[in-house]
Design a protein around this motif. Structure first.
Motif, mmCIF file in Angstrom:
data_model
loop_
_atom_site.group_PDB
_atom_site.id
_atom_site.type_symbol
_atom_site.label_atom_id
_atom_site.label_comp_id
_atom_site.label_asym_id
_atom_site.label_seq_id
_atom_site.Cartn_x
_atom_site.Cartn_y
_atom_site.Cartn_z
ATOM 1 N N ASP A 102 2.760 26.087 22.177
ATOM 2 C CA ASP A 102 2.890 25.902 23.626
ATOM 3 C C ASP A 102 4.340 25.692 24.046
ATOM 4 O OD1 ASP A 102 2.041 25.722 26.232
ATOM 5 O OD2 ASP A 102 1.572 23.583 26.132
ATOM 6 N N GLN A 103 5.206 26.618 23.638
ATOM 7 C CA GLN A 103 6.611 26.523 23.988
ATOM 8 C C GLN A 103 6.874 27.073 25.393
ATOM 9 O OE1 GLN A 103 9.120 25.293 21.247
ATOM 10 N NE2 GLN A 103 7.070 24.428 21.363
ATOM 11 N N HIS A 104 7.811 26.449 26.074
ATOM 12 C CA HIS A 104 8.265 26.949 27.369
ATOM 13 C C HIS A 104 9.346 27.983 27.081
ATOM 14 C CE1 HIS A 104 10.267 25.999 31.527
ATOM 15 N NE2 HIS A 104 9.793 27.217 31.448
ATOM 16 N N GLY A 105 8.961 29.264 27.051
ATOM 17 C CA GLY A 105 9.831 30.300 26.533
ATOM 18 C C GLY A 105 10.924 30.767 27.465
ATOM 19 N N THR A 106 11.281 29.983 28.456
ATOM 20 C CA THR A 106 12.306 30.370 29.415
ATOM 21 C C THR A 106 13.695 29.957 28.965
ATOM 22 O OG1 THR A 106 10.676 30.088 31.178
ATOM 23 C CG2 THR A 106 12.975 30.229 31.854
ATOM 24 N N PHE A 107 13.787 28.821 28.271
ATOM 25 C CA PHE A 107 15.092 28.261 27.904
ATOM 26 C C PHE A 107 15.155 27.990 26.408
ATOM 27 C CE2 PHE A 107 13.964 26.603 32.167
ATOM 28 C CZ PHE A 107 14.912 27.294 32.910
ATOM 29 N N ALA A 108 16.345 28.194 25.850
ATOM 30 C CA ALA A 108 16.537 27.887 24.434
ATOM 31 C C ALA A 108 16.324 26.400 24.162
ATOM 32 C CB ALA A 108 17.934 28.310 23.996
ATOM 33 N N ALA A 109 16.667 25.549 25.122
ATOM 34 C CA ALA A 109 16.523 24.110 24.916
ATOM 35 C C ALA A 109 15.075 23.682 24.802
ATOM 36 C CB ALA A 109 17.197 23.361 26.070
ATOM 37 N N THR A 110 14.173 24.380 25.500
ATOM 38 C CA THR A 110 12.758 24.016 25.448
ATOM 39 C C THR A 110 11.989 24.837 24.413
ATOM 40 O OG1 THR A 110 12.281 25.585 27.240
ATOM 41 C CG2 THR A 110 12.693 23.299 27.863
ATOM 42 N N ALA A 111 12.627 25.868 23.873
ATOM 43 C CA ALA A 111 11.947 26.719 22.890
ATOM 44 C C ALA A 111 12.957 27.302 21.904
ATOM 45 C CB ALA A 111 11.194 27.839 23.604
ATOM 46 N N PRO A 112 13.608 26.437 21.125
ATOM 47 C CA PRO A 112 14.631 26.972 20.207
ATOM 48 C C PRO A 112 14.054 27.936 19.177
ATOM 49 C CG PRO A 112 14.168 24.650 19.757
ATOM 50 C CD PRO A 112 13.501 24.971 21.045
ATOM 51 N N ALA A 113 12.847 27.644 18.678
ATOM 52 C CA ALA A 113 12.258 28.499 17.642
ATOM 53 C C ALA A 113 11.883 29.868 18.206
ATOM 54 C CB ALA A 113 11.033 27.820 17.041
ATOM 55 N N VAL A 145 6.945 45.660 34.781
ATOM 56 C CA VAL A 145 7.965 44.625 35.009
ATOM 57 C C VAL A 145 9.271 44.999 34.318
ATOM 58 C CG1 VAL A 145 8.535 42.184 34.698
ATOM 59 C CG2 VAL A 145 6.230 42.840 35.376
ATOM 60 N N ALA A 146 9.189 45.741 33.212
ATOM 61 C CA ALA A 146 10.415 46.234 32.581
ATOM 62 C C ALA A 146 11.153 47.182 33.520
ATOM 63 C CB ALA A 146 10.088 46.926 31.270
ATOM 64 N N HIS A 147 10.404 48.053 34.214
ATOM 65 C CA HIS A 147 11.027 48.904 35.237
ATOM 66 C C HIS A 147 11.702 48.046 36.303
ATOM 67 C CE1 HIS A 147 9.480 52.551 33.647
ATOM 68 N NE2 HIS A 147 8.282 52.519 34.179
ATOM 69 N N ILE A 148 10.974 47.077 36.821
ATOM 70 C CA ILE A 148 11.523 46.218 37.881
ATOM 71 C C ILE A 148 12.806 45.544 37.408
ATOM 72 C CG2 ILE A 148 11.095 44.096 39.186
ATOM 73 C CD1 ILE A 148 8.105 44.975 39.254
ATOM 74 N N ASP A 333 17.892 34.350 31.550
ATOM 75 C CA ASP A 333 19.035 35.113 32.034
ATOM 76 C C ASP A 333 18.786 36.618 32.035
ATOM 77 O OD1 ASP A 333 20.542 32.889 32.527
ATOM 78 O OD2 ASP A 333 21.608 32.934 30.624
ATOM 79 N N TYR A 334 17.672 37.037 31.437
ATOM 80 C CA TYR A 334 17.425 38.467 31.285
ATOM 81 C C TYR A 334 16.077 38.915 31.831
ATOM 82 C CZ TYR A 334 21.275 37.664 28.062
ATOM 83 O OH TYR A 334 22.482 37.279 27.525
ATOM 84 N N THR A 335 15.269 37.976 32.303
ATOM 85 C CA THR A 335 13.930 38.315 32.785
ATOM 86 C C THR A 335 13.747 37.808 34.216
ATOM 87 O OG1 THR A 335 12.822 36.259 32.135
ATOM 88 C CG2 THR A 335 13.056 37.935 30.441
ATOM 89 N N PRO A 336 12.773 38.387 34.944
ATOM 90 C CA PRO A 336 12.519 37.900 36.300
ATOM 91 C C PRO A 336 11.817 36.554 36.335
ATOM 92 C CG PRO A 336 11.665 40.141 35.971
ATOM 93 C CD PRO A 336 11.975 39.582 34.633
ATOM 94 N N GLU A 337 11.265 36.119 35.229
ATOM 95 C CA GLU A 337 10.370 34.957 35.233
ATOM 96 C C GLU A 337 11.118 33.640 35.059
ATOM 97 O OE1 GLU A 337 6.560 36.650 32.870
ATOM 98 O OE2 GLU A 337 8.509 36.903 31.928
ATOM 99 N N GLY A 338 10.661 32.633 35.778
ATOM 100 C CA GLY A 338 11.134 31.281 35.556
ATOM 101 C C GLY A 338 10.227 30.512 34.626
ATOM 102 N N SER A 339 9.030 31.015 34.429
ATOM 103 C CA SER A 339 8.086 30.451 33.471
ATOM 104 C C SER A 339 7.512 31.618 32.680
ATOM 105 C CB SER A 339 6.949 29.705 34.176
ATOM 106 O OG SER A 339 7.446 28.648 34.958
ATOM 107 N N ARG A 340 7.531 31.511 31.383
ATOM 108 C CA ARG A 340 7.089 32.654 30.583
ATOM 109 C C ARG A 340 6.570 32.207 29.222
ATOM 110 N NH1 ARG A 340 10.661 34.335 26.735
ATOM 111 N NH2 ARG A 340 9.825 36.445 26.785
ATOM 112 N N ARG A 341 5.595 32.971 28.762
ATOM 113 C CA ARG A 341 5.130 32.838 27.384
ATOM 114 C C ARG A 341 6.110 33.559 26.474
ATOM 115 N NH1 ARG A 341 2.082 35.617 23.597
ATOM 116 N NH2 ARG A 341 1.960 37.532 24.832
#
Length: 456
Positions: A102-113, A145-148, A333-341
């Motif tokens: 259950d990692q918060h995959g938006t930031f390295a600090a919250t999901a280093p692995a 979303v990759a197109h977007i 920094d590379y995706t549109p999402e602020g919250s992501r799996r």
């Protein structure tokens, strides 16, 4: 009050594991399409929300009992619709494990692995596809979303070339950008263009040949800043635009231009020695959109946006706040999402379990099996409407109404599943072979049913 023990909280996972294994064990023999009765049975889920909690085991049992029979067996070997891959065992397992983390995959600090794993997976993908080493990528939900993602970066970069600050002024009064695309572009591309403010219908469309390839001889002059959208794998025929011929024209233009490639599934031909020539020149583009839940055979959802100009993508997608971490490795920094799996974990699992040769073999095998379908259709006297160079087959069984009836009968039979399409005015059935699980036996079993129903 005593807290529940681990077993009291999590024993439901053992139950889910057994149910999932039982389902996956059945995919070789179960119907591909659910019965009408199973679909009608879904109404049993539509109940008022109760007041009191229900044990998780009962929740899972209810869902499995009611919804399980109404699922389409996409994970099996005989689903040939919508260019949907299956899911490799390693990808399902890693998907489960990463969900437990259950990692918060938006930031390295919250999901280093997971951030590290996604970076490795993206580097592997860029290398496998032979794209420029300086490219960066984002794991997103899918090619739409990759197109977007890529088109937004293209839009901002082109406007910056005209000294327009989109962050300050938006698109109001902005310099015009032309979008040039083939007549057979995929509908998700049109949707993405609308989302990024470039319009779904405000296009310069280029005529295509009988396989859906953009005609380089009909490519227009570039008269202002432009986005050129090319295709690696037409969704009906599997054909490829002539990348080198068109990109030569784009690079020779006096106005700035960005070349974007829709490579949802076809770009993976680059990993297969006998198919790689189909994609010659695609590496010269500026951005690429593709899926993991197609030829990588990972669970839904997983797509990739890859952009040559890392600064352009980062400038468009990054966001800041005083309370947010600002490491350079942040996926945000590379995706549109602020919250992501951290969906790139699944892609990592697929690549790690297959390796280079395993992925190449998967692509080649699917393409050979598609040709097996096409040869059998032709031998039976039916019209194959495309040159079967990849994994897509278009077949007509005669008159449009008869073809539609055959497709409906195939879906109702349940042995396999194929969908309808219309290709250059002709009603056809589309067969897409892209699952790791499909064998010659599955193709032959499907052909027996298809041809029997077509004759009757």
């Amino acid at each position: 009050m005593t807290s529940p023990s681990f077993d009291e909280n999590w024993s439901v996972l053992d139950d889910v594991s057994e149910r999932a294994k039982r389902y996956l064990r059945s995919v070789h023999e179960r119907r591909v399409a659910p019965t009408p009765e199973a679909v009608a049975g879904l109404a049993a889920l539509d109940v008022p929300l109760q007041d009191l909690p229900i044990p998780p085991e009962k929740v899972v049992e209810e869902l499995d009992r009611i919804a399980g029979p109404a699922t389409l067996t996409i994970s099996g070997p005989r689903f040939f619709g919508f260019v949907n891959g299956g899911s490799l065992p390693a990808t399902v397992a890693v998907n489960w494990l990463s969900t437990a983390w259950d990692q918060h995959g938006t930031f390295a600090a919250t999901a280093p692995a997971s951030t590290a794993v996604e970076q490795v997976a993206m580097r592997w993908i860029i290398d496998l596809l032979g794209l420029p080493a300086e490219s960066v990528g984002a794991f997103v939900t899918g090619t739409t979303v990759a197109h977007i993602t890529a088109l937004a970066a293209a839009r901002d970069w082109l406007l910056a070339q005209s000294n327009w600050n989109i962050d300050r002024h938006g698109l109001f009064g902005a310099p015009e950008i032309d979008v040039i695309a083939g007549e057979e572009g995929h509908t998700t591309l049109w949707k993405a263009l609308g989302v990024v403010g470039l319009g779904r219908s405000r296009l310069v469309t280029v005529p295509v040949d009988d396989q859906g390839r953009m005609r380089a001889d009909a490519f227009p002059d570039i008269r202002r800043p432009s986005i050129v959208c090319l295709q690696a794998g037409n969704v009906n025929t599997g054909s490829f635009d002539p990348f080198n011929d068109i990109i030569d024209r784009v690079r020779a233009a006096k106005h700035p231009a960005w070349v974007h490639v829709d490579g949802a599934f076809g770009i993976w031909a680059r990993v297969a020695p006998q198919r790689a020539h189909l994609t010659a020149g695609v590496e010269r583009a500026d951005s690429w959109a593709t899926d993991g839940h197609k030829w990588l055979n990972v669970p839904y959802d997983c797509g990739m946006a890859i952009v040559r100009n890392a600064d352009a993508l980062r400038k468009t997608m990054s966001f800041k706040a005083d309370y947010l971490p600002e490491e350079a490795a942040n996926p945000s920094d590379y995706t549109p999402e602020g919250s992501r799996r951290a969906r790139g974990m699944d892609a990592w699992a697929a690549l790690r379990t297959l390796g280079r040769s395993g992925l190449a073999d998967l692509v080649e095998r699917n393409c050979r099996l598609a040709k097996r379908f096409a040869d059998a259709f032709a031998a039976a006297g039916y019209s194959v409407l495309n040159d079967v160079l990849l994994n897509q087959v278009l077949v007509s069984f005669g008159e449009p109404e008869h073809t539609r009836r055959v497709i409906a009968a195939i879906q109702e039979d349940g042995t396999c599943w194929c969908g309808p399409t219309v290709w250059h005015g002709q009603t056809a059935m589309r067969v897409s072979v892209i699952s790791w699980m499909t064998t010659e036996e599955d193709v032959d079993r499907s052909l027996e049913t298809i041809l029997r129903l077509a004759r009757s």
